[in-house]
Design an enzyme around this catalytic site. Structure first.
Site, PDB file in Angstrom:
ATOM      1  N   ASP A 573       0.880  -1.164   0.000  1.00  0.00           N
ATOM      2  CA  ASP A 573       0.000   0.000   0.000  1.00  0.00           C
ATOM      3  C   ASP A 573       0.919   1.215   0.000  1.00  0.00           C
ATOM      4  OD1 ASP A 573      -1.615   2.080   0.519  1.00  0.00           O
ATOM      5  OD2 ASP A 573      -2.689   1.166   2.202  1.00  0.00           O
ATOM      6  N   ASN A 603       3.936   3.034 -10.586  1.00  0.00           N
ATOM      7  CA  ASN A 603       2.734   3.074 -11.392  1.00  0.00           C
ATOM      8  C   ASN A 603       1.457   3.127 -10.575  1.00  0.00           C
ATOM      9  OD1 ASN A 603       1.341   2.741 -13.902  1.00  0.00           O
ATOM     10  ND2 ASN A 603       0.858   0.680 -13.200  1.00  0.00           N
ATOM     11  N   SER A 657       3.870   9.482 -14.946  1.00  0.00           N
ATOM     12  CA  SER A 657       3.068  10.699 -14.867  1.00  0.00           C
ATOM     13  C   SER A 657       1.999  10.553 -15.933  1.00  0.00           C
ATOM     14  CB  SER A 657       3.982  11.900 -15.100  1.00  0.00           C
ATOM     15  OG  SER A 657       3.236  13.077 -15.209  1.00  0.00           O
ATOM     16  N   TYR A 671      -6.365  15.287  -9.748  1.00  0.00           N
ATOM     17  CA  TYR A 671      -5.531  14.324 -10.487  1.00  0.00           C
ATOM     18  C   TYR A 671      -4.380  15.080 -11.173  1.00  0.00           C
ATOM     19  CZ  TYR A 671      -4.177  10.796 -13.934  1.00  0.00           C
ATOM     20  OH  TYR A 671      -3.461   9.912 -14.691  1.00  0.00           O
ATOM     21  N   LYS A 675      -0.279  14.761 -10.639  1.00  0.00           N
ATOM     22  CA  LYS A 675       0.676  14.461 -11.717  1.00  0.00           C
ATOM     23  C   LYS A 675       1.653  15.627 -11.932  1.00  0.00           C
ATOM     24  CE  LYS A 675      -0.594  10.286 -12.724  1.00  0.00           C
ATOM     25  NZ  LYS A 675       0.256   9.164 -12.380  1.00  0.00           N
ATOM     26  N   THR A 707      -6.592   1.632 -20.277  1.00  0.00           N
ATOM     27  CA  THR A 707      -6.362   0.928 -19.014  1.00  0.00           C
ATOM     28  C   THR A 707      -7.692   0.786 -18.311  1.00  0.00           C
ATOM     29  OG1 THR A 707      -6.093   2.905 -17.715  1.00  0.00           O
ATOM     30  CG2 THR A 707      -4.138   2.057 -18.791  1.00  0.00           C
TER      31      THR A 707
END
Ligand code: HEM
Length: 803
Positions: A573, A603, A657, A671, A675, A707
């Site tokens: 984690d 990732n 990123s 988000y 990044k 993804t």
């Protein structure tokens, strides 16, 4: 009666088999007292063959040396040695010069032997005699052809290149391709003469093509195992439809061989003309071809040398000799020269002393710029003790990638090897210069690059250090090219190191050296539950010899990966420091002394989408905690591991990123914040790392990836009523993205995985930023252009410091 007889025969046969395969090798063989590297080693070679198949033999033998000492048994008739006394009994002169192992034929051209690949002593002696004259120091030092070759390479080809680097914005040079070009240009000119030589210092595309051929024709994967260890079986398996070796191997080899044959023909023309009375200008003599050709002509009794013309078999023999000198010396030479320049550039004090030494010598390179038309003479260079010590020390640590150089004990008698008497015939013996050079009893602090150890009395015992020096092999079959190698190293280093500091911005800049792709170290990756991470994990797991640490919050989600020792599946984690630290500790315990991380893919992450005003404290902090602080935790722990061993420093940290880390769009502000934080932090952190550590940070910026972001890896804030109209920017973008996803836009995660694998395994610089997909590149470009336009638009407001 007949049943009784059959039973007796069976018992005798089984007993004989038991005796031969179990009892004799374990209890009675003269090798029985030598510690086995593995419990199966006394009975079968399968264990060591398995290690070779998977590229783990160096690591396994190293571990055995560490556990059992300098003599270890790898198979019923196979030994590894790490003691110079024993090595001298095998790699020596006369009776102590054992035959090579047949696996050397791997390097022969179309099965045609040459000096390096000749297996039997007698065959080797004949070939060695022909070429030894032109490799002698006296010849190299005095031949006008060799001087002309050196001068052309250095003055005409290398100098303009160095000037280009000096003028480049950061003054850095990627040394490895330059070193590779130097040796290929030099050895091909020595073989065929300057006009027929390669010119890779000036032609990078041609050099790349050459390396593509070498890497395909002599691959560093399981095919090389099959071709080296079981050539006949390989042919049979391929014939029966089990292609353990790709067709590309033979095709690439053929192209190299055809090239060598054409050059031999052209060189023969030159030699024929010379023998008819034509004068050859300095540098035009095909020195190596001439040596072999003249020997063939002399032993050809029926005709005079002037009329001698080689047969097809002799043509292949000549081409095989020349190709071997050109193609297979590159790795050793380029590695050591690159490493040497790297170390010099990182040791300012030694660099200064070297400059002083070079300036004190009669060195034409250091005169007026316009006079720099020649290279220093060999004699001048030999009188430079620090220079010689630097070369020796670099050879000690990086003479080549670890190579076992196997030999075989004579077929008709037993042999004594160091402390072991009566070693049976046909026993395979290997040793690694790599470990001989790292013996702490011979070289104090052996992992330190310390050229002064070769100069200072009382540092190391000079005679002992010399005795254990194995960089060029030893005995009758040591490196015949060492004078050329030393000449090239000697000549090039002054050219690079002696440039006035004003031209090069205060001395040598750090040289960019790729992580240890030179050695067979495996790669490990962390951070993979789904999408890009899963694609990377699957890709790495599919590559032979790679190790993988695959992590996920719930390790049961990693069941798609096979279960074996090379793959460690861990719960992680990234929001908990303790969890990250525990994962690294578990990995260290699992891999033991071999623990090193070469590659990290950072990732773990998700996307928080929705209206900013609706986001709760918990949601916004959660987003930064995982995407940003998670990245930081893993990267810093990995850095600690990557720099821990001086001997094996370096690695790549891929921080995933996004296009969203450069350009921002409505509806996912936190988000973007996470990044952008990854980008800024990574850029700063990359610059904090000492170049010596050879740790490369790469910020990966994929565009749309198919993804699970649109499924499992996306979280949403509540809808905020003020932003809920269909005409609101975030809603319009969301509708547009939805359409794109339905239409199948985006690249598959496997494409990202392959791009990262390529960056990690190719022999080139690791970029700090890596946009992935042309859409990502285009949008980043638009963002940067918009910033430039903005600079222009506010240029009257900006210069507040000038008022
Ligand atoms: C720093 C550069 C170099 C290093 C560290 C090096 C190292 C070695 C080593 C360790 C061997 C013995 C291999 C064995 O026993 O299996 C060897 C053999 C050999 N090397 Fe080099 N080498 C270098 C450069 C060169 C160059 C530039 C040439 C070509 C001119 C060359 C030509 C050869 C040949 C022909 C042999 C076989 C000699 C024989 O069996 O008699 N090497 N080299």
């Amino acid at each position: 009666m007949s049943i009784y007889l059959a039973g007796v025969i069976l018992v005798i046969a089984v007993s004989a088999l038991l005796w031969k395969c179990i009892v004799y090798p374990f209890f009675f063989s003269p090798l029985a007292s030598i510690p086995a590297a593995h419990p199966l080693a006394p009975f079968t070679s399968l264990w060591i063959q398995w290690q070779r198949l998977h590229g783990n033999d160096f690591q396994s033998v190293s571990k055995a040396f560490e556990t059992h000492g300098p003599y270890v048994r790898l198979g019923p008739r196979e030994l590894a040695l790490n003691d110079i006394e024993a090595v001298s009994c095998v790699w020596g002169v006369g009776a102590a010069d054992f035959d090579k192992h047949p696996s050397y034929t791997y390097w022969a051209m179309q099965g045609t032997s040459n000096t390096f690949t000749s297996i039997l002593k007698s065959d080797h002696r004949r070939r060695h005699r022909r070429i030894r004259g032109v490799h002698k120091h006296s010849y190299i030092a005095s031949s006008p052809h060799v001087r002309a070759i050196m001068s052309t390479l250095m003055v005409d080809r290398l100098t303009p290149l160095l000037a280009q680097f000096a003028m480049s914005s950061d003054g850095t040079a990627d040394m490895l391709p330059i070193a590779q070009s130097i040796v290929l240009d030099c050895t091909s000119a020595f073989a065929f003469g300057l006009p027929l030589s390669l010119n890779f210092l000036s032609d990078a595309a041609a050099r790349q093509h050459w390396f593509d051929l070498i890497n395909t024709g002599f691959p560093n994967d399981q095919s090389s195992f099959w071709l080296r260890e079981h050539p006949q079986l390989t042919i049979m398996l391929c014939f029966l439809g089990f292609p353990v070796v790709s067709n590309k191997v033979a095709k690439a080899r053929r192209e190299l061989e055809d090239w060598a044959l054409l050059k031999v023909d052209a060189a023969e023309d030159v030699l024929q003309k010379r023998d008819k009375g034509h004068t050859l200008a300095a540098g035009k003599l095909p020195v190596l071809c001439d040596a072999v050709w003249s020997d063939l002509a002399m032993t050809h009794s029926e005709t005079t040398k002037a009329r001698f013309s080689i047969s097809p078999a002799q043509r292949r023999e000549l081409a095989s000799e020349c190709l071997d000198h050109i193609a297979f010396t590159t790795e050793a030479f380029a590695t050591v020269l690159t490493y040497m320049i790297y170390e010099i550039s990182h040791h300012q004090e030694i660099q200064n002393e070297l400059r002083a030494e070079l300036h004190s010598a009669n060195n034409p390179l250091l005169g007026n710029t316009s006079d720099r038309t020649d290279v220093p003479s060999s004699d001048t260079l030999e009188r430079l003790p620090l220079m010689s010590a630097i070369i020796k020390e670099s050879l000690r640590l990086r003479n080549t990638s670890p190579s076992a150089d196997p030999r075989v004990t004579p077929a008709h008698c037993t042999s004594r090897i160091g402390l072991i008497p009566n070693v049976p015939p046909k026993t395979r013996v290997c040793s690694y210069g790599w470990w001989l050079h790292r013996n702490p009893d011979v070289y104090s602090n052996p992992l330190d690059w310390n050229p002064k150890r070769w100069l200072c009395r009382g540092c190391d015992d000079a005679a002992l250090a010399k005795k254990w020096f194995f960089a060029f092999g030893a005995g009758s079959r040591n490196c015949i090219g060492q004078n050329i190698a030393l000449e090239c190293n000697d000549s090039r280093t002054p050219r690079i190191a002696s440039e006035p500091s004003t031209e090069y911005g205060g001395g040598l800049q750090p040289i960019i050296i790729k992580r240890d792709a030179w050695y067979q170290f495996s790669e490990r990756v962390t951070g993979c539950s789904s999408g890009i991470g899963r694609a990377i994990a699957e890709l790495v797991a599919s590559k032979p010899g790679q190790r993988l640490i695959a992590t996920a919050r719930n390790p049961s989600s990693l069941s798609y990966l096979p279960n074996n020792d090379a793959i460690l599946k861990l719960a992680l984690d990234v929001t908990l420091t303790t969890s990250v630290e525990a994962a690294f500790k578990t990995a260290a315990d699992h891999f033991g002394d071999n623990f090193h991380i070469d590659v990290v893919v950072n990732n773990a992450g998700y996307e928080l989408a929705g209206d900013t005003e609706a986001a709760t404290e918990e949601e916004m902090h959660g987003q930064l905690e995982t995407n940003f602080f998670g990245t930081v935790r893993v990267a810093t722990n990995a850095t600690r591991v990557m720099r821990q061993s001086k001997d094996r420093r370096g690695g790549i940290i891929f921080n995933i990123s996004s296009l969203a880390g450069v350009a921002a769009f409505p509806g996912q502000s936190f988000y973007h914040a996470s990044k952008f934080a990854v980008e800024g932090w990574s850029e700063s952190f990359a610059r904090e790392l000492h170049p010596d550590w050879n740790i490369n940070v790469c910020i990966v910026e994929p565009g749309g990836v198919k993804t699970e972001f649109e499924h499992g890896s996306k979280k949403y804030t509540k809808t905020h009523e003020a932003y809920d109209g269909a005409d609101m920017p975030a809603r319009r973008l969301a509708a547009w993205v939805k359409k794109g996803v339905a239409a199948g836009a985006g690249v598959p995660p496997s494409a990202v995985a392959e791009a990262l694998y390529l960056v990690a395994s190719r022999n080139d610089k690791v970029p700090l930023w890596l946009p992935l997909s042309s859409t990502a590149a285009q949008l980043i470009k638009m963002k940067l252009e918009a910033r430039l336009e903005n600079l222009e638009a506010v240029k009257d407001l900006t210069p507040i410091d000038k008022k």
